[in-house]
Scaffold this active site. Structure first.
Site, PDB file in Angstrom:
ATOM      1  N   ASN A 107       6.471   0.907   1.146  1.00  0.00           N
ATOM      2  CA  ASN A 107       6.510   2.099   0.298  1.00  0.00           C
ATOM      3  C   ASN A 107       6.280   1.692  -1.149  1.00  0.00           C
ATOM      4  OD1 ASN A 107       7.083   4.857  -0.413  1.00  0.00           O
ATOM      5  ND2 ASN A 107       9.128   4.212  -1.070  1.00  0.00           N
ATOM      6  N   HIS A 109       7.401   2.875  -4.992  1.00  0.00           N
ATOM      7  CA  HIS A 109       8.430   3.704  -5.624  1.00  0.00           C
ATOM      8  C   HIS A 109       8.273   3.632  -7.142  1.00  0.00           C
ATOM      9  CE1 HIS A 109      12.244   5.796  -5.920  1.00  0.00           C
ATOM     10  NE2 HIS A 109      12.573   4.949  -6.880  1.00  0.00           N
ATOM     11  N   SER A 136       7.572  -0.328  -7.962  1.00  0.00           N
ATOM     12  CA  SER A 136       7.928  -1.380  -7.006  1.00  0.00           C
ATOM     13  C   SER A 136       7.293  -1.086  -5.657  1.00  0.00           C
ATOM     14  CB  SER A 136       9.451  -1.418  -6.783  1.00  0.00           C
ATOM     15  OG  SER A 136      10.157  -1.490  -7.998  1.00  0.00           O
ATOM     16  N   ASP A 145      14.947   3.600  -0.157  1.00  0.00           N
ATOM     17  CA  ASP A 145      14.471   2.886  -1.358  1.00  0.00           C
ATOM     18  C   ASP A 145      15.242   1.586  -1.590  1.00  0.00           C
ATOM     19  OD1 ASP A 145      12.659   4.956  -1.853  1.00  0.00           O
ATOM     20  OD2 ASP A 145      14.066   6.033  -3.135  1.00  0.00           O
TER      21      ASP A 145
HETATM   22  C1  GRF Z   1       3.834   7.857  -6.544  1.00  0.00           C
HETATM   23  O1  GRF Z   1       4.182   7.909  -7.898  1.00  0.00           O
HETATM   24  C2  GRF Z   1       4.784   7.015  -5.772  1.00  0.00           C
HETATM   25  O2  GRF Z   1       5.450   6.082  -6.548  1.00  0.00           O
HETATM   26  C3  GRF Z   1       5.770   7.998  -5.214  1.00  0.00           C
HETATM   27  O3  GRF Z   1       5.050   9.164  -5.011  1.00  0.00           O
HETATM   28  C4  GRF Z   1       3.947   9.210  -5.876  1.00  0.00           C
HETATM   29  C5  GRF Z   1       2.752   9.549  -5.044  1.00  0.00           C
HETATM   30  O4  GRF Z   1       1.622   9.820  -5.826  1.00  0.00           O
HETATM   31  N1  GRF Z   1       6.381   7.470  -4.024  1.00  0.00           N
HETATM   32  P1  GRF Z   1       0.211  10.053  -5.150  1.00  0.00           P
HETATM   33  O5  GRF Z   1       0.370  11.152  -4.129  1.00  0.00           O
HETATM   34  O6  GRF Z   1      -0.219   8.761  -4.520  1.00  0.00           O
HETATM   35  O7  GRF Z   1      -0.699  10.457  -6.273  1.00  0.00           O
END
Ligand code: GRF
Length: 211
Positions: A107, A109, A136, A145
């Site tokens: 993932n 984050h 991260s 997370d």
């Molecule tokens: C990202 O900022 C990521 O960190 C979080 O969700 C957002 C997704 O953005 N988990 P996108 O849909 O890839 O533009």
């Protein structure tokens, strides 16, 4: 070749960064499918544009979270991914699903974990008066997370930064960091063993910090 399935809920800009890395030859992988839980997600259009099969898997009101996750697990099992990439997938996955893909699910984050798990990270960073912020990439475990962090990218917060500017700066870094880490998987450089991250067979004492 590394078979990836990307899970999204929204904009899909991280999905796009991964697609771009594949197209430019920086990442030797194949996205066999995208799974999305929101019908209006812009990321679905990106999948269409690039001829990537997309599964719209919405949670019906009558469905429990467990039932939804079983369906998701079924779809994933059919796709047989080497790596499941969560890219803004706004659902908490069941312990059962996460454990099935342990070491094969990551993932991204928008915070420097372990700080600010959960939502509204940019706002919380500003409220705390932090000097730095970033993103991260971590292995997903049942601890939300809280899985072992593989790599991070950070920047200094400017006095005029607000939620929007922080979000834009974090995303710029995400789009470099995430494809790079997926590429490490494609090169079989990463492994999760006993809740610890190994890079090239060596235990990582701390997350890799992208320059
Ligand atoms: C990202 O900022 C990521 O960190 C979080 O969700 C957002 C997704 O953005 N988990 P996108 O849909 O890839 O533009």
């Amino acid at each position: 070749m590394l078979n990836i399935v990307v899970l999204i809920s929204g904009h899909g800009s991280n999905l796009q960064a991964i697609i771009n890395a594949i197209d430019s030859g920086q990442l030797n992988a194949h996205i066999s499918a995208i799974i999305c839980n929101k019908a209006n997600a812009a990321g679905l259009e990106r999948a269409r544009t690039h001829n990537i099969p997309a599964y719209l898997l919405q949670k019906h009101k009558s469905q429990t979270s467990e039932e939804y996750d079983l369906r998701l697990q079924e779809v994933l099992n059919n796709l047989k991914p080497d790596l499941v990439v969560l890219a803004g997938f706004m659902r908490i996955l069941s312990k059962n699903l996460v454990n099935q893909f342990k070491g094969k699910i990551i993932n991204i984050h928008p915070s420097l974990l372990p700080k600010y798990r959960g939502l509204s990270t940019h706002e919380r960073v500003l409220n705390a008066g932090d000097d730095t912020h970033g993103c991260s990439v971590h292995f997903v475990t049942p601890d939300l997370d809280g899985g072992p962090v593989i790599a991070q990218a950070s920047f200094e917060i400017a006095s005029k930064d607000n939620i929007n500017s922080l979000s834009a700066k974090v995303q710029l870094l995400e789009h470099k960091l995430y494809p790079m880490i997926v590429a490490w998987f494609a090169l079989e450089r990463l492994e999760l063993n006993d809740e610890q991250v190994f890079l090239d067979g060596t235990l990582m004492q701390q997350p890799y910090l992208m320059e």
